[in-house]
Design a protein around this motif. Structure first.
Motif, PDB file in Angstrom:
ATOM      1  N   ARG A   1      -4.095   1.384  -2.932  1.00 57.76           N
ATOM      2  CA  ARG A   1      -3.504   0.160  -3.448  1.00 57.76           C
ATOM      3  C   ARG A   1      -3.358   0.344  -4.956  1.00 57.76           C
ATOM      4  O   ARG A   1      -4.289   0.831  -5.607  1.00 57.76           O
ATOM      5  CB  ARG A   1      -4.426  -1.023  -3.165  1.00 57.76           C
TER       6      ARG A   1
ATOM      7  N   PHE B   1     -16.355  -4.880  -3.877  1.00 55.75           N
ATOM      8  CA  PHE B   1     -15.167  -4.078  -3.578  1.00 55.75           C
ATOM      9  C   PHE B   1     -14.844  -4.287  -2.107  1.00 55.75           C
ATOM     10  O   PHE B   1     -15.696  -4.104  -1.244  1.00 55.75           O
ATOM     11  CB  PHE B   1     -15.428  -2.592  -3.871  1.00 55.75           C
TER      12      PHE B   1
ATOM     13  N   VAL C   1      -6.574   2.681  -6.145  1.00 55.62           N
ATOM     14  CA  VAL C   1      -7.856   2.902  -5.474  1.00 55.62           C
ATOM     15  C   VAL C   1      -7.592   3.153  -3.994  1.00 55.62           C
ATOM     16  O   VAL C   1      -6.719   2.512  -3.390  1.00 55.62           O
ATOM     17  CB  VAL C   1      -8.800   1.696  -5.689  1.00 55.62           C
ATOM     18  N   THR C   2      -8.328   4.086  -3.407  1.00 56.13           N
ATOM     19  CA  THR C   2      -8.166   4.360  -1.967  1.00 56.13           C
ATOM     20  C   THR C   2      -8.780   3.223  -1.159  1.00 56.13           C
ATOM     21  O   THR C   2      -9.789   2.647  -1.559  1.00 56.13           O
ATOM     22  CB  THR C   2      -8.825   5.684  -1.556  1.00 56.13           C
ATOM     23  N   VAL C   3      -8.137   2.901  -0.051  1.00 59.28           N
ATOM     24  CA  VAL C   3      -8.579   1.795   0.787  1.00 59.28           C
ATOM     25  C   VAL C   3      -8.815   2.284   2.209  1.00 59.28           C
ATOM     26  O   VAL C   3      -8.435   3.397   2.559  1.00 59.28           O
ATOM     27  CB  VAL C   3      -7.536   0.643   0.797  1.00 59.28           C
ATOM     28  N   ALA C   4      -9.463   1.429   3.002  1.00 61.54           N
ATOM     29  CA  ALA C   4      -9.713   1.753   4.411  1.00 61.54           C
ATOM     30  C   ALA C   4      -9.352   0.541   5.246  1.00 61.54           C
ATOM     31  O   ALA C   4     -10.071  -0.449   5.248  1.00 61.54           O
ATOM     32  CB  ALA C   4     -11.177   2.129   4.611  1.00 61.54           C
ATOM     33  N   ASP C   5      -8.229   0.597   5.901  1.00 62.68           N
ATOM     34  CA  ASP C   5      -7.780  -0.495   6.773  1.00 62.68           C
ATOM     35  C   ASP C   5      -7.338   0.126   8.094  1.00 62.68           C
ATOM     36  O   ASP C   5      -6.318   0.824   8.122  1.00 62.68           O
ATOM     37  CB  ASP C   5      -6.617  -1.237   6.099  1.00 62.68           C
ATOM     38  N   PRO C   6      -8.100  -0.076   9.172  1.00 62.71           N
ATOM     39  CA  PRO C   6      -7.767   0.575  10.440  1.00 62.71           C
ATOM     40  C   PRO C   6      -6.355   0.264  10.929  1.00 62.71           C
ATOM     41  O   PRO C   6      -5.700   1.128  11.525  1.00 62.71           O
ATOM     42  CB  PRO C   6      -8.805   0.014  11.412  1.00 62.71           C
ATOM     43  N   GLN C   7      -5.866  -0.960  10.664  1.00 63.40           N
ATOM     44  CA  GLN C   7      -4.503  -1.279  11.107  1.00 63.40           C
ATOM     45  C   GLN C   7      -3.471  -0.495  10.311  1.00 63.40           C
ATOM     46  O   GLN C   7      -2.464  -0.041  10.849  1.00 63.40           O
ATOM     47  CB  GLN C   7      -4.220  -2.780  10.986  1.00 63.40           C
TER      48      GLN C   7
ATOM     49  N   LEU D   1      -3.548  -0.489  -8.723  1.00 61.83           N
ATOM     50  CA  LEU D   1      -4.383  -1.390  -9.512  1.00 61.83           C
ATOM     51  C   LEU D   1      -3.646  -1.868 -10.756  1.00 61.83           C
ATOM     52  O   LEU D   1      -3.911  -2.957 -11.253  1.00 61.83           O
ATOM     53  CB  LEU D   1      -5.683  -0.675  -9.944  1.00 61.83           C
TER      54      LEU D   1
ATOM     55  N   TYR E   1       0.860  -1.187   0.000  1.00 56.11           N
ATOM     56  CA  TYR E   1       0.000   0.000   0.000  1.00 56.11           C
ATOM     57  C   TYR E   1       0.892   1.231   0.000  1.00 56.11           C
ATOM     58  O   TYR E   1       1.947   1.247   0.631  1.00 56.11           O
ATOM     59  CB  TYR E   1      -0.927   0.010   1.229  1.00 56.11           C
TER      60      TYR E   1
ATOM     61  N   PRO F   1     -12.900  -2.667   0.685  1.00 50.83           N
ATOM     62  CA  PRO F   1     -12.212  -1.403   0.950  1.00 50.83           C
ATOM     63  C   PRO F   1     -10.954  -1.564   1.782  1.00 50.83           C
ATOM     64  O   PRO F   1     -10.087  -0.704   1.767  1.00 50.83           O
ATOM     65  CB  PRO F   1     -13.257  -0.570   1.713  1.00 50.83           C
TER      66      PRO F   1
ATOM     67  N   ARG G   1       1.974  -5.055   3.942  1.00 52.06           N
ATOM     68  CA  ARG G   1       1.300  -5.862   4.952  1.00 52.06           C
ATOM     69  C   ARG G   1       1.744  -7.294   4.740  1.00 52.06           C
ATOM     70  O   ARG G   1       1.430  -7.909   3.729  1.00 52.06           O
ATOM     71  CB  ARG G   1      -0.216  -5.735   4.834  1.00 52.06           C
TER      72      ARG G   1
ATOM     73  N   VAL H   1     -13.369   6.411   0.540  1.00 52.40           N
ATOM     74  CA  VAL H   1     -12.828   5.083   0.223  1.00 52.40           C
ATOM     75  C   VAL H   1     -13.383   4.634  -1.118  1.00 52.40           C
ATOM     76  O   VAL H   1     -14.531   4.914  -1.456  1.00 52.40           O
ATOM     77  CB  VAL H   1     -13.232   4.077   1.318  1.00 52.40           C
ATOM     78  N   GLY H   2     -12.583   3.929  -1.889  1.00 51.67           N
ATOM     79  CA  GLY H   2     -13.065   3.429  -3.175  1.00 51.67           C
ATOM     80  C   GLY H   2     -12.933   4.435  -4.303  1.00 51.67           C
ATOM     81  O   GLY H   2     -13.509   4.246  -5.364  1.00 51.67           O
TER      82      GLY H   2
END
Lengths: 375, 103
Positions: free
Chosen positions: A234, B22, A248-254, A236, A215, B24, A278, A329-330
């Motif tokens: 991430r 998708f 694409v934008t992502v959402a991962d709390p960690q 593409l 990422y 996210p 990761r 996100v997305g």
């Protein structure tokens, strides 16, 4: 020939207008600054600073209002500062946003002098810049307890081969400034060592492979450990050199927590890009690289609702920033390269006198209206 | 890996009626066929994996054995995709026990 007093728009100078197989960050930063200024109801002028007369960002419609050639950083700080002062005399630059690694040490060193001239910047310290260099990268773990892949610097082939018990194959062999190769055997490692040493000098960096999902995060640090904003994505699709050609934008709390924690430890000032892996092995995030400026994909931050280049302009001016909105996100980006028709007049001006102004006629009109010089 | 704050991993997934998925958390996208879309919607809605095969059998008019194999294959694929594991299963059970509304 300066704009008449009382009508001076915010003038932002941006570098990195190049584009060969991989575009520089200058054009996306400029697009973001124009968008941010428009949303804020502020008039902005963009001064493009290029190192080559054929840098495409100079010629794109709607990007720069004036363009100038700069001396390469290798020509020395005096040459760079002198040229910038001459451009500033013409343009009254308010903010300078450098976007290339090679020019940052010079601009960081002259930050106080630039401020004295009225040119504001928002840059890291030289120590921060050195600390995230590839040659010193493992110091991030030693000094700041940031999780990074295990690595060592080597200066000869003997040291390289002695590492195989500590860093088993496959391993990355990296140049101290650019390039990295995956070596699966000692023979490959040795060949890459010689290639990189010849091209970029010593030391060469040897780093373990962390297998997993990568990422990239565009972020702005406030210089006190705080995170002004951050947008992770991430990739593409990639170029053959591994550069993002879509994301694409992502959402991962960690991941978010890792970025926030890393920024707190680095106390980075200004824009940067974190490359994060990761790990499939332990599920933890590892910092692979810190690029000390905006990445070329930074316009994605605007598309996702968090205009980070405009935030840096405001921070450089010492303006109070409210909390930036959360990013969407997305949000996707896909890069395209196109053939643009260029002005031979602009090219002639850049190559003969080292600069041009697109709005010269408009500035002359404004000057005439306030009874300026008729010569 | 959990979903965005306040949501379980499954609830964070964006699944369209036509089967475009998708994730996210990773940025990955997938195309699901109609059976997989129905199965994933059911899981997101709180149905446990054990209860999927009779639902599939009724919905798609297939025998329970075939439906069971399809459901099992689907769960294995979800695990491969990182969208199902023991922790996600616990999250789903907790959400179901709390009576949280289906998304």
């Amino acid at each position: 020939m300066k704009p008449p007093a009382g009508r001076k728009p915010l003038t932002v100078a941006v570098t990195g207008l190049n584009a060969t197989d991989s575009p520089g960050p200058g054009v996306p930063v400029i697009r973001a600054v124009r968008d941010g200024a428009a949303a804020a109801g502020r008039e902005v002028r963009i001064v493009g600073l290029a190192y080559e007369p054929l840098d495409p960002g100079l010629y794109m419609p709607g990007i720069v209002d004036s363009g100038y050639l700069m001396p390469f950083p290798s020509q020395g700080d005096e040459a760079v500062l002198g040229r910038l002062a001459a451009i500033h005399e013409e343009e009254s630059i308010d903010v300078l946003v450098p976007t290339l690694d090679s020019e940052l040490p010079a601009f960081i060193k002259m930050e106080a002098e630039l401020r004295g001239m009225g040119i504001h910047t928002f840059l890291p310290t030289n120590e921060q810049l050195r600390l995230r260099s590839k040659a010193r990268f493992n110091a991030l773990a030693e000094l700041h307890a940031i999780r990074v892949p295990r690595g060592r610097t080597v200066t000869d082939v003997g040291e390289l081969h002695a590492l195989h018990t500590e860093l088993p194959y496959p391993i990355y062999i990296k140049g101290q400034f650019y390039e990295a190769y995956l070596a699966r055997t000692p023979y490959e490692a040795e060949a890459y060592f010689h290639k990189l040493a010849a091209k970029w000098g010593l030391p060469v960096i040897v780093q373990e492979v962390v297998d997993g999902d990568e990422y990239d995060v565009v972020a702005v640090g406030d210089g006190h450990g705080g995170l002004t904003g951050a947008v992770p994505m991430r990739k593409l699709q990639l170029t053959d050199k591994g550069k993002a050609w879509g994301g694409v934008t992502v959402a991962d709390p960690q991941l978010d927590a890792f970025v926030k924690d890393t920024m707190a430890r680095l106390a980075w000032r200004g824009p940067c890009e974190f490359e994060v892996m990761r790990s499939k092995r332990d599920g933890l995030h590892y910092l692979l690289e810190v690029n000390p400026r905006f990445p070329a994909w930074c316009y994605l931050s605007v598309g996702a609702g968090q205009n980070l280049p405009w935030a840096v302009v405001q921070l450089a001016l010492g303006e109070e920033l409210g909390a930036l909105p959360p990013y969407r996100v997305g949000t996707m980006f896909l890069r395209h390269s196109f053939d643009q028709i260029c002005s031979m007049e602009d090219y002639a001006a850049i190559t003969t006198v080292g600069g041009f102004r697109r709005d010269a006629a408009a500035v002359a009109d404004a000057k005439a209206q306030v009874g300026g010089d008729r010569s | 890996m959990s979903g965005p704050e306040g949501t379980s991993r499954l609830q964070s997934l964006a699944l369209s009626e036509k089967g475009f998925l998708f994730d996210p958390a990773t940025g990955q996208t997938y195309s699901l066929n109609s059976t997989a879309t129905y199965l994933l919607k059911s899981l997101i809605g709180g149905v446990s994996p054990d209860a999927l095969s009779p639902l599939v059998s009724a919905r798609f008019d297939v025998d329970v054995e075939t439906a069971g194999r399809d459901a099992e294959q689907f769960m294995l694929q979800l695990r491969d995709m990182g969208l199902w594991d023991d922790r996600i299963e616990s999250e789903q059970k907790a959400a179901a026990a709390a009576g949280e509304p289906t998304p």
